[in-house]
Write an enzyme that holds these catalytic residues in place. Structure first.
Site, PDB file in Angstrom:
ATOM      1  N   ARG A 192     -34.096 -40.620 -58.639  1.00  0.00           N
ATOM      2  CA  ARG A 192     -34.401 -40.431 -57.222  1.00  0.00           C
ATOM      3  C   ARG A 192     -35.360 -39.253 -57.015  1.00  0.00           C
ATOM      4  O   ARG A 192     -36.175 -39.259 -56.088  1.00  0.00           O
ATOM      5  CB  ARG A 192     -33.134 -40.260 -56.386  1.00  0.00           C
ATOM      6  CG  ARG A 192     -33.405 -40.279 -54.887  1.00  0.00           C
ATOM      7  CD  ARG A 192     -32.138 -40.358 -54.044  1.00  0.00           C
ATOM      8  NE  ARG A 192     -31.680 -41.721 -53.815  1.00  0.00           N
ATOM      9  CZ  ARG A 192     -32.024 -42.463 -52.749  1.00  0.00           C
ATOM     10  NH1 ARG A 192     -32.834 -41.984 -51.822  1.00  0.00           N
ATOM     11  NH2 ARG A 192     -31.566 -43.683 -52.618  1.00  0.00           N
ATOM     12  N   THR A 231     -30.337 -46.818 -55.305  1.00  0.00           N
ATOM     13  CA  THR A 231     -31.373 -47.367 -56.180  1.00  0.00           C
ATOM     14  C   THR A 231     -30.760 -48.229 -57.283  1.00  0.00           C
ATOM     15  O   THR A 231     -31.459 -48.962 -57.958  1.00  0.00           O
ATOM     16  CB  THR A 231     -32.228 -46.243 -56.797  1.00  0.00           C
ATOM     17  OG1 THR A 231     -31.367 -45.348 -57.505  1.00  0.00           O
ATOM     18  CG2 THR A 231     -32.975 -45.483 -55.729  1.00  0.00           C
ATOM     19  N   GLU A 277     -28.822 -37.740 -45.310  1.00  0.00           N
ATOM     20  CA  GLU A 277     -29.590 -36.915 -46.232  1.00  0.00           C
ATOM     21  C   GLU A 277     -30.984 -36.522 -45.749  1.00  0.00           C
ATOM     22  O   GLU A 277     -31.423 -35.400 -46.002  1.00  0.00           O
ATOM     23  CB  GLU A 277     -29.733 -37.643 -47.587  1.00  0.00           C
ATOM     24  CG  GLU A 277     -28.432 -37.791 -48.339  1.00  0.00           C
ATOM     25  CD  GLU A 277     -28.525 -38.842 -49.437  1.00  0.00           C
ATOM     26  OE1 GLU A 277     -28.747 -40.023 -49.110  1.00  0.00           O
ATOM     27  OE2 GLU A 277     -28.392 -38.494 -50.612  1.00  0.00           O
TER      28      GLU A 277
END
Lengths: 171, 805
Positions: B351, B487, B758
Site C-alpha cells: 500500500r 488490496t 484513513e
C-alpha cells in the site's frame, strides 16, 4: 484494611489492601467503571476524579488516603436521564469518538472550570495579578493533561466553552 | 417502544388484523436519523455518563484469573533454559503457560505462521527475536500476584547478533541473502530513458519514523470456558473472525468451538487488527486449562513494548522534471522496517507503493520495495496502512522540485495532478496501471487555494520572513488521493444480520466493529432509512462471530462501505417480503406499497410500520434475514503489479501554516484549512470528527511522536511520559474544516458516500511540508533541508543549522 469513602454522595466501606489506588477501589470494588485506566501512571488523565472539588489522577493516589474526602466520579456528575451540563455539552458537540478518555475529560473539565473560577493561574495566563479569564488558550492548556487519541480536541474544547456559558454552535 | 398486541398463548385466541391497526400512523415528514443527517454517535450519552462498557468494565465472573505475560529482555537470543518451577509454586498461581502447554498450533499470526505465542523452551525454535516478546504467562488470583510470581522465573539466554536499525537490517539481509519478504516492484513507462531525457534531475532521501497506536484502551481479552471445551472470548479487536480462528487453531479445535464478541473498543487505529489474537489465545488457553474465566489486560508500558507499530520507512528518490515542474519520471525505493515477523507487512508495504504517486500522474515510474527484518517488535497495521509513508516520499519530491525550479510548491503540485474525470485530457494511469477515472483533485485543490487565501498568505509570509530574524513561517498546500478497498481482493466482503421483531423494533448486527469511528450509527442510519423508521427503533448490537461469520477486519476505511451495503441488503430482503405480503393481502401492485416515515402506504390505506410487521408475522412471513456484499470490479495481479485494486479513490487537501523558532527548533501550527471529499456523506458530524482526528493524529506522527530504541533493541519511549502524542494544546488555534459540498462518489457505494477513516490522516503531510518551507526560509532559500520525520524540534533545529551552513 477497612476504609470508608464518600463517593458520589454515598458512603462505602471497603476491606482493601492499603496499596489499592483510588481508581482500583472504584473500578474493582464498587463497580464504578466509568473512570478508565488508560496508563496507570498519571499521564493520560482517563482516570480523573474530583476530590473535594479538585481534579486528581485517581490512579496515582491510594484509596485509604481519602477517608474524610468527598469524591466525585463521572457517575456522580449526572446520569443518562439527568446529564450534568458538561456531559450534555459533550453530547451536543460530539466531544468524543471512542469514548474511553471521555469520562476523564468531563470530570477534568468540571474541575478545571472551578480552578479558573478560583483564579488559579496557568502557564498561559497573561497576567497573574489581574486574574484568570476563560479563553480557548486557557482551556487547551489546562486540559492538556487529558489525552484523546482520537483527537476529538476541537469538539472537546467547544463543548467546554458551551458548558462554561460561552455559547458556541456545534459545527 | 410500542407494545405489541401479539402474545403467544395469550388465551385471547388468534388476534385479528383489525386489532393491530387500532392506532393511526403518525405523519412525520422524515424519520429521525436517516442517511445524510448529523446523527450523534449512538453511544454518546453512554460515553459521557460512564455507562459505555468496554471489555475491562464488564463485571468479572467469580473465580476470574488475571494474566501476566513475561517478556524477553533480549533482542535476539537463544533460550538456553527456562525454569518456571518457582513461579508455579507461588500460592495463588493457578497455572504457568509455556509453549509446551499449547495443544494446537503455537502461532497467532494473521497470514504467515511466524508469530509464536511463546517461543519453544528447547531446540532450534527456542528463540526470542525482540525485547518484549512474550516468553511465558502466569495466571493468578490477582494481577499483582501474577506479576510478582513471574519474576521468579529463571531464563538463560545466549545472545545472538541483532539488527535494530534499517541500516543494520540491510547489512543482515545482505549476509542472509534474502529479505524478510521478497522485494516487489511496480513499473510504468521507461523510467531510465525518461530520467535520462529529462531537463532536470535530483536525487534525495527522506526517513519517516514509526508510530505507536496509543489507543487509550490497551489490549485486553477475557475468556470464559464453556461446555465441550468451547470458549467465549471478549476481545478488544478490529478483527473478531481472525481472533476466533487463531484461538481455535491454538486450541486445536474447529472455529465453531470459539466465539469472539466485541461491543466497542477504546480506539483501534489498526493496532487491534492482528495484535489482539495473542491475548485472546493466552486467556483462552488458561481458561480451558483451569476451567475458570481469565482476563489479560496489558499494562501500558507492556503494551507499548510488546505490540507492533507503524512501519518506519526510508525512501530514496530520483526524479526527472521539466522547467515548469512537470515530472517526467520518478524512481522510488522504499526500505521498510518490518520487525521480526511478516505479520501484515507485505500488504502494508504494497500500500505504500500504491500511494507512492499520491495524487500525481507520473508518465514513467518505478517503485521498488524491500521488506526488511529487524529484531524489534513486528510492525503492523496503522491508519493509512503504509499509504502515508508512500505519500511522504512524493510530497518531499514536490517540495524539492519547487526548490530547484523556484516555482511555488503549489504550482508544482498543480501541474502534476491527475486530470479531472470530466476534463478533456485522458485519465492518468497509476504506476500499477489503473486509470484514475474519478479524479476531482484539481477542482478541490483549486477551491482550497481560494478559500484558504493561499496566494495572499504566501506573500504575507514572504514579507514576514524578510523582516523576522528569529521566527520564520512556512506554508504548504498538499493533496491526498487514497485508494479504497482491501488490496487483497477477497477481503472485500461483508455480512449482516437483521431481525424485525413483531412489535416493529429492529435488531441490527454486522461484521464491522466499533472503535469510535461511528460505524455502528452509520449502518443503523442505513437500516432506518431502508425501513423508513426512526433510528431509535434500530438496536445496535455487539459484533460476534456467532451471528455473522467469516468477516474481514474493520480496516482499510471499508467499514461503512462494506457493512452498510450488507445491512442494506438484509433489510431489503425483509422489506421485499413485507411488500410481497401487502400486495397479496391488499391486492395492490408493488409500486403502490410505499414505505414513508414510520408508516407504509398500501394503495389508499396507510398503516404503522409496526402494524404491517405484526400482520406479516401472523401471516407467517419470515422477518429475519442475512445480507451480504462483495465489492464489484476489483482485481489485482501481483505478478505483473497491475490491475484495479481500488473501487474508487477518496480525495482531500489541506493547507497548513507554521512558525518555527530558529534558535530552538520549536514550532507551532498556526492555522490549518482542510477541504475533504466524503462523497455524499452518510453522517457529516461523524465524518467531520474523522477528518479532524485523522489530521491531528497524522500531525502527531510527522512532528512529535518519536519511537526510540537503544542499541540493545530496548524501546525507551514506552509510556506517555516519553512518547508524546498530541494534546488539546497541539491542535492549531485556527482550524477550518469543510466537507466538499460537491462530493458524490462516482462508484455505486452506499448512498454514494466515501470512506473517511484513513484518508484525512494524510492531510497532515501539509504540516511536514510547511515545516520544510519554513526551514528553507531560515536558510534564506539557499539550501534544501534534510528534514526527516518526525520533525521534532531537535530535528528542525538540526535542519535549520544545516541550511545555514
Amino acid at each position: 484494611m477497612n476504609v470508608t469513602l464518600s463517593i458520589n454522595g454515598r458512603y462505602h466501606t471497603l476491606d482493601i489492601d492499603p496499596r489499592t489506588s483510588l481508581l482500583d477501589a472504584c473500578r474493582d470494588h464498587l463497580a464504578l467503571t466509568g473512570s478508565k485506566k488508560g496508563c496507570d501512571h498519571g499521564q493520560c488523565g482517563a482516570c480523573t476524579m474530583l476530590v473535594n472539588g479538585r481534579r486528581i489522577n485517581s490512579c496515582l493516589t491510594l484509596a485509604v488516603m481519602h477517608e474524610n474526602d468527598t469524591i466525585t466520579t463521572v457517575e456522580g456528575l449526572g446520569t443518562a436521564e439527568n446529564l450534568h451540563p458538561m456531559q450534555a455539552a459533550f453530547v451536543e458537540h460530539d466531544g468524543y469518538q471512542c469514548g474511553y478518555c471521555t469520562p476523564g475529560q468531563i470530570v477534568s473539565a468540571v474541575g478545571m472550570l472551578g480552578e479558573i473560577g478560583d483564579g488559579w493561574p496557568s502557564h498561559v495566563t497573561k497576567d497573574i495579578k489581574t486574574g484568570t479569564e476563560l479563553s480557548g488558550d486557557e482551556i487547551r492548556e489546562r486540559m492538556s493533561g487529558n489525552l484523546c487519541r482520537c483527537s476529538a480536541y476541537p469538539n472537546i474544547v467547544d463543548a467546554i466553552e458551551t458548558a462554561a456559558g460561552k455559547t458556541k454552535e456545534p459545527a | 417502544m410500542d407494545e405489541t398486541r401479539i402474545q403467544d398463548r395469550s388465551g385471547a385466541g388468534e388476534p385479528s388484523i383489525a386489532e393491530l391497526g387500532e392506532r393511526p400512523p403518525t405523519h412525520e415528514r422524515a424519520i429521525k436519523g436517516g442517511v445524510h443527517t448529523k446523527r450523534i454517535h449512538d453511544s454518546g450519552v453512554k460515553h459521557v455518563s460512564g455507562a459505555a462498557r468496554y471489555v475491562d468494565d464488564e463485571p468479572e465472573l467469580p473465580g476470574t484469573l488475571q494474566i501476566y505475560i513475561a517478556m524477553s529482555e533480549k533482542a535476539h537470543a537463544r533460550i538456553v533454559s527456562l525454569d518456571v518451577s518457582k513461579v508455579r509454586d507461588v500460592p495463588g498461581v493457578a497455572c504457568v503457560l509455556t509453549a509446551n502447554d499449547i495443544p494446537g498450533q503455537n502461532d497467532y499470526s494473521p497470514v504467515f505462521g511466524d508469530d509464536p505465542i511463546f517461543p519453544q523452551t528447547s531446540g532450534p525454535e527456542a528463540l526470542v527475536q525482540y525485547v518484549g516478546q512474550p516468553i511465558f504467562a502466569v495466571a493468578a488470583e490477582t494481577i499483582d500476584l501474577a506479576r510478582r510470581a513471574a519474576k521468579l522465573a529463571i531464563v538463560e539466554y545466549e545472545e545472538l547478533p541483532a539488527a535494530i536499525t534499517i541500516e543494520q537490517a540491510l547489512a543482515a539481509a545482505g549476509e542472509a541473502g534474502h529479505d524478510l519478504l521478497d522485494p516487489h516492484e511496480m513499473r510504468i513507462g521507461d523510467v531510465d530513458a525518461a530520467l535520462e531525457g529529462a531537463p532536470h534531475r535530483v536525487l534525495g532521501r527522506v526517513a519517516v519514523g514509526g508510530q505507536d497506536h496509543f489507543y487509550l484502551e490497551g489490549q485486553i481479552a477475557y475468556s470464559i470456558p464453556l461446555e465441550d471445551g468451547d470458549v467465549l472470548v471478549r476481545s478488544s479487536t478490529q478483527h473478531p473472525s481472525e481472533v476466533q480462528h487463531n484461538v481455535a487453531k491454538m486450541l486445536g479445535v474447529p472455529d465453531h468451538a470459539v466465539t469472539v464478541e466485541v461491543r466497542r473498543m477504546g480506539g483501534g487505529f489498526g493496532g487491534k487488527e492482528s495484535q489482539p489474537a495473542l491475548f485472546a489465545a493466552v486467556t483462552a488457553l488458561a481458561a480451558v486449562k483451569t476451567g475458570r474465566p481469565v482476563k489479560c489486560r496489558l499494562d501500558r508500558d507492556d503494551d507499548m513494548e510488546m505490540t507492533g507499530k507503524r512501519h518506519e520507512v526510508t525512501i530514496n528518490y530520483a526524479v526527472g522534471f521539466s522547467g515548469n515542474g512537470r515530472i517526467a519520471a520518478g524512481d522510488f525505493s522504499h526500505l521498510v522496517r518490518c520487525g521480526y515477523s511478516r505479520d501484515l507487512s507485505a500488504a502494508i508495504a504494497d500500500r505504500a507503493m500504491f500511494h507512492a504517486d499520491n495524487a500525481y500522474s507520473l508518465p514513467a515510474a518505478r517503485i521498488l520495495s524491500r521488506r526488511l527484518k529487524t529484531h524489534t517488535v513486528s510492525n503492523t497495521a496503522f491508519r493509512g496502512f503504509g499509504g502515508p509513508q508512500g505519500m511522504v516520499g512524493i510530497e518531499r519530491v514536490m517540495d524539492r522540485i519547487a526548490f530547484e525550479t523556484g516555482i511555488d510548491p503549489l504550482d508544482v503540485r498543480k501541474v502534476n495532478l491527475y486530470p479531472s474525470f470530466d476534463s478533456d485530457r485522458a485519465p492518468g494511469v497509476t504506476p500499477y496501471h489503473m486509470p484514475v477515472t474519478d479524479s476531482i483533485i484539481a477542482e478541490l485543490v483549486e477551491e482550497l487555494e481560494v478559500t484558504s487565501g493561499y496566494r495572499a498568505r504566501r506573500e504575507a509570509i514572504r514579507q514576514f520572513n524578510a523582516q523576522s530574524p528569529v521566527l520564520k513561517k512556512g506554508l504548504a498546500l498538499t493533496p491526498v488521493k487514497f485508494g479504497i478497498s482491501f488490496t487483497t481482493s477477497h477481503l472485500n466482503q461483508a455480512g449482516a444480520l437483521v431481525h424485525v421483531y413483531k412489535d416493529g423494533s429492529v435488531h441490527l448486527n454486522h461484521g464491522g466493529t466499533e472503535m469510535g469511528q461511528g460505524l455502528f450509527v452509520k449502518v443503523a442510519q442505513v437500516v432506518a432509512e431502508e425501513f423508513q423508521i426512526d433510528i431509535e427503533k434500530v438496536k445496535i448490537t455487539a459484533t460476534t462471530t456467532a451471528k455473522v461469520p467469516n468477516t474481514s477486519a474493520t480496516a482499510a476505511s471499508s467499514g461503512s462501505d462494506l457493512n452498510g451495503m450488507a445491512a442494506q441488503a438484509a433489510a431489503r430482503t425483509i422489506k421485499n417480503r413485507l411488500i410481497d405480503y401487502a400486495c397479496g393481502r391488499y391486492h395492490v401492485p408493488e409500486e403502490q406499497v410505499v414505505f414513508a416515515a414510520n408508516r407504509v402506504l398500501i394503495g389508499n390505506e396507510e398503516k404503522r410500520f409496526a402494524d404491517l410487521v405484526g400482520e406479516a408475522y401472523l401471516a407467517r412471513i419470515s422477518l429475519s434475514s442475512t445480507g451480504f456484499y462483495a465489492t464489484p470490479d476489483i482485481h489485482y495481479d501481483r505478478e505483473s503489479a497491475s490491475g484495479q485494486p481500488f473501487y474508487y479513490f477518496a480525495y482531500g487537501a489541506a493547507c497548513s501554516e507554521v512558525v518555527i523558532d530558529m534558535l530552538t527548533g520549536e514550532y507551532k501550527l498556526l492555522r490549518a484549512d482542510i477541504l475533504h471529499d466524503c462523497g455524499t456523506s452518510l453522517n457529516p458530524a461523524i465524518d467531520r470528527g474523522q477528518i479532524e482526528g485523522g489530521f491531528i493524529q497524522g500531525m502527531g506522527w510527522l512532528t512529535m511522536e518519536e519511537l526510540w530504541w537503544d542499541d540493545k533493541g530496548r524501546l525507551k519511549t514506552h509510556a506517555p511520559s516519553t512518547y508524546k502524542i498530541p494534546t488539546a494544546n497541539d491542535r492549531p488555534d485556527d482550524l477550518r474544516i469543510a466537507i466538499w459540498e460537491k462530493g458524490e462518489n462516482r462508484s455505486d457505494t452506499i448512498y454514494r458516500s466515501k470512506a473517511v477513516g484513513e484518508p484525512p490522516f494524510m492531510l497532515a503531510i501539509s504540516v511536514f511540508s510547511a515545516l520544510t518551507d519554513a526551514v528553507i526560509a531560515a536558510g534564506d532559500g539557499k539550501a534544501f533541508p534534510d528534514l526527516d520525520a518526525p520533525a521534532t524540534p531537535e530535528r528542525v533545529l538540526k535542519a535549520v543549522e544545516g541550511v545555514r551552513g
